[in-house]
Motif scaffolding. Structure first.
Motif, short mmCIF file in Angstrom:
data_model
loop_
_atom_site.label_atom_id
_atom_site.label_comp_id
_atom_site.label_asym_id
_atom_site.label_seq_id
_atom_site.Cartn_x
_atom_site.Cartn_y
_atom_site.Cartn_z
N GLN A 24 -21.20 -23.14 -98.58
CA GLN A 24 -20.62 -24.44 -98.22
C GLN A 24 -19.62 -24.92 -99.28
OE1 GLN A 24 -23.66 -27.28 -96.53
NE2 GLN A 24 -24.98 -25.51 -96.75
N GLU A 25 -19.87 -24.60 -100.54
CA GLU A 25 -18.92 -24.95 -101.60
C GLU A 25 -17.60 -24.20 -101.41
OE1 GLU A 25 -20.56 -24.34 -105.46
OE2 GLU A 25 -22.32 -25.60 -105.09
N VAL A 26 -17.71 -22.91 -101.10
CA VAL A 26 -16.49 -22.12 -100.85
C VAL A 26 -15.74 -22.69 -99.66
CG1 VAL A 26 -15.58 -19.85 -100.24
CG2 VAL A 26 -17.50 -20.01 -101.84
N PHE A 27 -16.47 -22.95 -98.58
CA PHE A 27 -15.82 -23.46 -97.38
C PHE A 27 -15.16 -24.81 -97.61
CE2 PHE A 27 -16.27 -26.13 -93.48
CZ PHE A 27 -15.20 -25.58 -92.80
N ALA A 28 -15.81 -25.68 -98.38
CA ALA A 28 -15.24 -27.01 -98.64
C ALA A 28 -13.87 -26.87 -99.32
CB ALA A 28 -16.19 -27.83 -99.51
N SER A 29 -13.74 -25.94 -100.23
CA SER A 29 -12.46 -25.75 -100.92
C SER A 29 -11.43 -25.11 -100.00
CB SER A 29 -12.65 -24.89 -102.17
OG SER A 29 -13.40 -25.58 -103.15
N ILE A 30 -11.88 -24.18 -99.15
CA ILE A 30 -10.95 -23.57 -98.19
C ILE A 30 -10.44 -24.63 -97.23
CG2 ILE A 30 -10.78 -21.96 -96.25
CD1 ILE A 30 -12.72 -20.12 -97.69
N GLU A 31 -11.36 -25.45 -96.72
CA GLU A 31 -10.97 -26.50 -95.77
C GLU A 31 -10.03 -27.51 -96.41
OE1 GLU A 31 -13.37 -28.96 -92.37
OE2 GLU A 31 -14.19 -29.03 -94.40
N ALA A 32 -10.22 -27.76 -97.72
CA ALA A 32 -9.36 -28.71 -98.43
C ALA A 32 -8.05 -28.08 -98.87
CB ALA A 32 -10.10 -29.27 -99.64
N ARG A 33 -7.86 -26.79 -98.55
CA ARG A 33 -6.66 -26.05 -98.94
C ARG A 33 -6.49 -26.04 -100.46
NH1 ARG A 33 -5.66 -23.06 -94.40
NH2 ARG A 33 -5.49 -24.40 -92.54
N ASP A 34 -7.61 -25.78 -101.14
CA ASP A 34 -7.62 -25.72 -102.60
C ASP A 34 -7.91 -24.26 -103.01
OD1 ASP A 34 -8.03 -25.91 -105.33
OD2 ASP A 34 -9.88 -27.09 -105.19
N PRO A 35 -6.86 -23.43 -103.13
CA PRO A 35 -7.09 -22.00 -103.39
C PRO A 35 -7.78 -21.72 -104.72
CG PRO A 35 -4.75 -22.55 -103.56
CD PRO A 35 -5.43 -23.73 -102.96
N ASP A 36 -7.41 -22.46 -105.78
CA ASP A 36 -8.05 -22.23 -107.07
C ASP A 36 -9.53 -22.57 -107.03
OD1 ASP A 36 -5.68 -21.35 -108.18
OD2 ASP A 36 -5.13 -23.34 -108.96
N GLY A 37 -9.85 -23.70 -106.38
CA GLY A 37 -11.24 -24.08 -106.26
C GLY A 37 -12.03 -23.11 -105.40
N ALA A 38 -11.42 -22.63 -104.32
CA ALA A 38 -12.09 -21.68 -103.43
C ALA A 38 -12.35 -20.37 -104.14
CB ALA A 38 -11.25 -21.46 -102.18
N MET A 39 -11.36 -19.89 -104.90
CA MET A 39 -11.53 -18.63 -105.62
C MET A 39 -12.62 -18.76 -106.68
SD MET A 39 -7.59 -17.37 -106.12
CE MET A 39 -8.04 -15.91 -107.07
N ALA A 40 -12.63 -19.89 -107.40
CA ALA A 40 -13.65 -20.09 -108.43
C ALA A 40 -15.04 -20.15 -107.81
CB ALA A 40 -13.36 -21.38 -109.20
N ALA A 41 -15.16 -20.83 -106.66
CA ALA A 41 -16.46 -20.93 -106.00
C ALA A 41 -16.92 -19.57 -105.48
CB ALA A 41 -16.38 -21.94 -104.85
N MET A 42 -16.00 -18.79 -104.92
CA MET A 42 -16.36 -17.47 -104.43
C MET A 42 -16.76 -16.54 -105.58
SD MET A 42 -16.88 -15.34 -101.96
CE MET A 42 -16.04 -15.82 -100.44
N GLU A 43 -16.03 -16.61 -106.69
CA GLU A 43 -16.36 -15.77 -107.84
C GLU A 43 -17.75 -16.12 -108.39
OE1 GLU A 43 -14.31 -14.02 -111.90
OE2 GLU A 43 -13.37 -15.71 -110.87
N ALA A 44 -18.04 -17.42 -108.47
CA ALA A 44 -19.37 -17.85 -108.96
C ALA A 44 -20.46 -17.37 -108.00
CB ALA A 44 -19.40 -19.37 -109.09
N HIS A 45 -20.19 -17.43 -106.70
CA HIS A 45 -21.15 -16.98 -105.70
C HIS A 45 -21.41 -15.48 -105.84
CE1 HIS A 45 -23.19 -16.20 -101.97
NE2 HIS A 45 -22.14 -15.62 -101.42
N LEU A 46 -20.35 -14.70 -106.00
CA LEU A 46 -20.51 -13.25 -106.13
C LEU A 46 -21.21 -12.88 -107.44
CD1 LEU A 46 -17.08 -12.05 -104.70
CD2 LEU A 46 -19.30 -11.99 -103.57
N ASP A 47 -20.99 -13.66 -108.48
CA ASP A 47 -21.71 -13.42 -109.74
C ASP A 47 -23.21 -13.66 -109.55
OD1 ASP A 47 -19.43 -12.72 -111.12
OD2 ASP A 47 -19.12 -14.72 -112.00
N HIS A 48 -23.55 -14.67 -108.74
CA HIS A 48 -24.96 -14.93 -108.44
C HIS A 48 -25.55 -13.77 -107.65
CE1 HIS A 48 -28.02 -17.24 -105.78
NE2 HIS A 48 -28.62 -16.74 -106.83
N LEU A 49 -24.80 -13.28 -106.66
CA LEU A 49 -25.27 -12.14 -105.89
C LEU A 49 -25.48 -10.92 -106.79
CD1 LEU A 49 -23.15 -12.20 -102.59
CD2 LEU A 49 -25.36 -13.27 -103.06
N PHE A 50 -24.55 -10.73 -107.73
CA PHE A 50 -24.64 -9.59 -108.65
C PHE A 50 -25.98 -9.63 -109.39
CE2 PHE A 50 -22.07 -6.37 -110.94
CZ PHE A 50 -22.97 -6.07 -111.97
#
Length: 256
Positions: free
Chosen positions: A207-233
């Motif tokens: 939902q954090e990633v989506f919120a940034s995508i919906e807000a058209r915030d690429p830096d925020g979306a990338m940071a949220a996705m990277e943090a999510h993938l680090d958690h998955l790792f």
């Protein structure tokens, strides 16, 4: 001191000679990639190809078999039969990659960390593209996949969210490369061993990633996705079947 001819020979920058049928397959594959052979085109007969390459028909047949196994050629019988060029679609390429990656991962020749690093290199840039390119339908699809759903333990299929982000990126090649990794990881992970709060955190991160995508915030979306993938790792390395199997063997136990 002068080196002996035998010693000098060991340092020659030579390439090992490959079987002739592989060289036949390589040349034909090159013609497919270059467009000299196109979808639906009928190849010359085995006898004609043998004359062209200066090899026996058996060698040609083995070369064609390699390309057929890669779904680049198809052979039909009958008066109008023959060997024809096939252009693979995205699903075919993904299935081929899934099989190849799965064999490597299943034989422990590719670690879960390598698979996760590959995911990160594909998905973080794709998230920026999705933020910049997603149309209304793409946003709806990502939002629906990010929405919390009823689930039972490890049965939740959260990769749908990642697939929708990749699709919204507008770059089909990213999805073709990433989907096989998802499928291989699905078979490799002991999802029942994930922490109790894992799926809830996954949903929140989506939902954090989506919120940034919906807000058209690429830096925020990338940071949220990277943090999510680090958690998955962190979690996936711990619940990797291969790693658990090794640990159990070293501890004198065998996993069910």
């Amino acid at each position: 001191m002068t080196s002996s001819p035998e010693h000098a020979a060991t340092g020659l920058p030579v390439t090992a000679v490959r079987p002739v049928y592989e060289q036949v397959a390589d040349q034909l594959r090159g013609l497919l990639v270059s467009g000299d052979l196109v979808h639906g085109q009928r190849l010359p007969s085995e006898g004609e190809l043998a004359k062209m390459f200066g090899v026996g028909r058996t060698t040609v047949r083995e070369g064609l078999r390699i390309l057929a196994s890669q779904q680049l050629l198809v052979t039909t019988r009958g008066a109008k039969g023959g060997t024809f060029v096939v252009t693979p679609d995205a699903d075919t390429v993904s299935r081929y990659l899934e099989t190849s990656i799965g064999l490597l991962a299943g034989a422990d020749r590719m670690s879960i960390g390598e698979l996760l690093e590959a995911r990160k290199s594909l998905e973080v840039p794709a998230t920026r593209m999705a933020t910049e390119r997603a149309d209304a339908a793409g946003l709806v699809a990502i939002g629906a996949a990010a929405r919390p759903v009823a689930r039972s333990g490890a049965t939740m299929e959260h990769s749908n969210f990642h697939v929708e982000v990749l699709a919204a990126s507008g770059n089909r090649m990213l999805e073709v490369m990433a989907r096989p990794i998802f499928d291989v990881m699905r078979m490799r992970l002991n999802r029942g061993a994930a922490p109790a709060d894992f799926w809830g955190r996954v949903e929140a991160e989506h939902q954090e990633v989506f919120a940034s995508i919906e807000a058209r915030d690429p830096d925020g979306a990338m940071a949220a996705m990277e943090a999510h993938l680090d958690h998955l790792f962190e979690v996936y390395v711990a619940i990797d079947w291969s790693g658990q199997r090794i640990a159990s063997v070293e501890g004198g136990r065998d996993l069910p």
